[in-house]
Motif scaffolding. Structure first.
Motif, PDB file in Angstrom:
ATOM      1  N   VAL A 327      56.178 -32.006 103.931  1.00 26.67           N
ATOM      2  CA  VAL A 327      55.044 -31.633 104.779  1.00 26.67           C
ATOM      3  C   VAL A 327      55.455 -31.942 106.220  1.00 26.67           C
ATOM      4  N   THR A 328      55.426 -30.945 107.065  1.00 25.10           N
ATOM      5  CA  THR A 328      55.846 -31.128 108.453  1.00 25.10           C
ATOM      6  C   THR A 328      54.777 -30.578 109.378  1.00 25.10           C
ATOM      7  N   MET A 329      54.318 -31.408 110.295  1.00 22.31           N
ATOM      8  CA  MET A 329      53.318 -30.940 111.258  1.00 22.31           C
ATOM      9  C   MET A 329      54.023 -30.132 112.352  1.00 22.31           C
ATOM     10  N   VAL A 330      53.477 -28.960 112.643  1.00 23.11           N
ATOM     11  CA  VAL A 330      54.074 -28.051 113.630  1.00 23.11           C
ATOM     12  C   VAL A 330      52.991 -27.637 114.631  1.00 23.11           C
ATOM     13  N   ASN A 331      53.377 -27.550 115.891  1.00 22.53           N
ATOM     14  CA  ASN A 331      52.412 -27.211 116.935  1.00 22.53           C
ATOM     15  C   ASN A 331      51.716 -25.874 116.640  1.00 22.53           C
ATOM     16  N   GLU A 332      50.418 -25.861 116.869  1.00 21.89           N
ATOM     17  CA  GLU A 332      49.580 -24.707 116.521  1.00 21.89           C
ATOM     18  C   GLU A 332      49.996 -23.421 117.253  1.00 21.89           C
ATOM     19  N   VAL A 333      50.622 -23.542 118.409  1.00 17.23           N
ATOM     20  CA  VAL A 333      51.002 -22.319 119.132  1.00 17.23           C
ATOM     21  C   VAL A 333      52.021 -21.487 118.355  1.00 17.23           C
ATOM     22  N   SER A 334      52.657 -22.084 117.340  1.00  8.75           N
ATOM     23  CA  SER A 334      53.671 -21.353 116.576  1.00  8.75           C
ATOM     24  C   SER A 334      53.085 -20.362 115.586  1.00  8.75           C
ATOM     25  N   PHE A 335      51.766 -20.393 115.378  1.00 12.63           N
ATOM     26  CA  PHE A 335      51.173 -19.580 114.305  1.00 12.63           C
ATOM     27  C   PHE A 335      50.274 -18.481 114.850  1.00 12.63           C
ATOM     28  N   TYR A 352      60.000 -17.097 102.363  1.00 11.52           N
ATOM     29  CA  TYR A 352      59.208 -18.261 102.782  1.00 11.52           C
ATOM     30  C   TYR A 352      60.123 -19.409 103.202  1.00 11.52           C
ATOM     31  N   LYS A 353      61.181 -19.627 102.431  1.00  8.59           N
ATOM     32  CA  LYS A 353      62.109 -20.739 102.733  1.00  8.59           C
ATOM     33  C   LYS A 353      62.733 -20.533 104.121  1.00  8.59           C
ATOM     34  N   THR A 354      63.128 -19.296 104.382  1.00  4.91           N
ATOM     35  CA  THR A 354      63.738 -18.997 105.687  1.00  4.91           C
ATOM     36  C   THR A 354      62.725 -19.238 106.803  1.00  4.91           C
ATOM     37  N   TRP A 355      61.492 -18.775 106.599  1.00  6.56           N
ATOM     38  CA  TRP A 355      60.430 -18.976 107.595  1.00  6.56           C
ATOM     39  C   TRP A 355      60.185 -20.472 107.800  1.00  6.56           C
ATOM     40  N   LEU A 356      60.100 -21.208 106.673  1.00  6.77           N
ATOM     41  CA  LEU A 356      59.804 -22.645 106.762  1.00  6.77           C
ATOM     42  C   LEU A 356      60.897 -23.378 107.540  1.00  6.77           C
ATOM     43  N   LYS A 357      62.147 -23.097 107.198  1.00 10.63           N
ATOM     44  CA  LYS A 357      63.257 -23.791 107.873  1.00 10.63           C
ATOM     45  C   LYS A 357      63.220 -23.539 109.373  1.00 10.63           C
ATOM     46  N   GLY A 358      63.033 -22.276 109.743  1.00 11.31           N
ATOM     47  CA  GLY A 358      62.986 -21.936 111.164  1.00 11.31           C
ATOM     48  C   GLY A 358      61.808 -22.573 111.872  1.00 11.31           C
ATOM     49  N   THR A 359      60.668 -22.583 111.193  1.00 14.52           N
ATOM     50  CA  THR A 359      59.443 -23.095 111.818  1.00 14.52           C
ATOM     51  C   THR A 359      59.521 -24.598 112.045  1.00 14.52           C
ATOM     52  N   ILE A 360      60.043 -25.334 111.057  1.00 14.81           N
ATOM     53  CA  ILE A 360      60.066 -26.791 111.253  1.00 14.81           C
ATOM     54  C   ILE A 360      61.258 -27.231 112.121  1.00 14.81           C
ATOM     55  N   ALA A 361      62.300 -26.393 112.167  1.00 17.08           N
ATOM     56  CA  ALA A 361      63.452 -26.756 113.007  1.00 17.08           C
ATOM     57  C   ALA A 361      63.138 -26.567 114.488  1.00 17.08           C
TER      58      ALA A 361
END
Ligand code: SF4
Ligand code: SF4
Length: 390
Positions: A327-335, A352-361
């Protein structure tokens, strides 16, 4: 008839209350040095003001007492010369704990008025988040991360005076830079704060936003009951038990989705949201048990999907999850929307995995209050650096 000036400061409850008060009070006291009467007051900030819930301060300034009195004979201004948004995630809209739907951040900004946003993003990145307006208005971005404090501490990173300096540039008829400098010196006896205001004054610029630009969605709203429709006494209906949750790909039932308040959506109350890695989840239930807002839908296979209509972005699920990066908190502006992450994962796990990796990185810096002792000291050098560069 004199001229009335109105400024609203939209802030996050608790975390930015003192910041909003400093800006609102600073406007009125600086203008008063020029003989203009004014008043500063908070709205939707009455208890129970909650962490992160959008709230507002207003500063009203007039060229004479009669005009001020006329301007004050309203619950709140119908339109403002300047809207100040001290957290860029509020560009998605404003819904206070006692509000009645989602209000566009620029709703009160008058035609040709200015929206000032503190952000590291560009105007081009912010405009798609902001609801469209019928008339053109101006957007000014004050560079910096949103300044968040706690209940008893104030992060004095000069955001207050930087915003005041920008306002003096954009609305000089209300308060001049000279008056502002005098006020800051008198209030804080700090020449560096004066200089921060001057820097922001000299460097702020605006872009004009046309009616065709921005988020075209109609903001969520609902009808409040009329006084004659209300029942006697206070009756708060309980929330129904909830229902089974279907798998969107197989349509097999099996999970559970709790029922929630149908009118209070928490889209605008969070600055961060959890991103869940369903492939590494061990189904320990900790996030589901600890979430203070009962956000997690239990999926048919026993996973936990944070529902974005209910999430206030507190970060507890990230803190309690025992699996690294699950579980990784990500700034709301990313969505761009509030759709289900689990449904996206079920649809295509590789995508989804690709999206998740990019989003949390690439997640922008967390802007969410204080989470550990020493965070303020860690962030202060960066804030001072930003102030110097602005
Ligand atoms: S951040 Fe996590 S724990 Fe907090 S409200 Fe959202 S889902 Fe619940
Ligand atoms: S806390 Fe983490 S591992 Fe446990 S159920 Fe929630 S997401 Fe899965």
């Amino acid at each position: 008839m004199g001229r009335l000036f109105a400024v609203e400061i939209v802030y996050r409850g608790i975390f930015q209350k003192l910041l909003a008060k400093n800006i609102s009070r600073g406007i009125v006291l600086a203008a008063n040095l020029e003989g203009k009467p004014g008043t500063s007051f908070g709205r939707y900030g009455d208890s129970p003001e909650r962490n992160g819930i959008p709230a507002k301060y207003f500063a009203i300034v007039a060229t004479d007492d009669v005009t001020l009195e006329e301007g004050m004979a309203k619950y709140e201004p119908k339109e403002v010369d300047v809207t100040v948004c001290v957290d860029d995630t509020l560009c998605k809209g404003v819904e206070s704990w006692a509000w009645y739907g989602l209000q566009p951040i620029n709703k009160l900004t008058m035609p040709g008025g200015t929206l000032i946003v503190t952000s590291k993003e560009s105007p081009e990145a912010l405009i798609p988040m902001i609801h469209r307006k019928q008339d053109p208005y101006k957007l000014a971005v004050l560079k910096g991360i949103p300044s968040f404090s706690g209940l008893w501490v104030y992060k004095d990173d000069h955001t207050d005076v930087r915003i005041l300096g920008a306002i003096a540039k954009l609305l000089p008829g209300m308060m001049s830079l000279d008056s502002l400098k005098k006020f800051i010196q008198h209030e804080w006896k700090d020449q560096v704060k004066v200089q921060s205001a001057v820097n922001a004054h000299n460097r702020i610029s605006t872009v004009t936003v046309a009616p065709s630009q921005g988020n075209p969605e109609t903001p969520f709203k609902f009808e409040l009951p009329k006084w004659h429709e209300m029942r006697d006494g206070v009756a708060i209906p309980s929330i129904a038990p909830g229902h089974k949750m279907d798998d969107p790909t197989t349509h097999a039932a099996g999970g559970f989705q709790p029922a929630r308040n149908p009118t209070f959506k928490k889209w605008s109350t969070r600055t961060m949201r959890p991103v869940v890695d369903f492939d590494t989840c061990i189904k320990c239930t900790l996030c589901w048990l600890q979430c203070p807002d009962s956000c997690f839908d239990v999926t048919p296979e026993g996973l936990y999907d944070a529902n974005m209509e209910a999430c206030c972005g507190c970060g507890v699920c990230e803190a309690v999850c025992p699996v690294k990066d699950c579980v990784t908190m990500v700034n709301e502006v990313s969505f761009k929307d509030n759709s289900s992450q689990w449904a996206a994962w079920r649809k295509n796990k590789d995508t989804y995995k690709t999206w998740l990796k990019g989003t949390i990185a690439n997640r922008p810096e967390r802007s969410h209050g204080f989470r550990y002792v020493g965070q303020y000291a860690e962030q202060t050098p960066e804030m001072l650096e930003i102030a110097k560069q602005s």
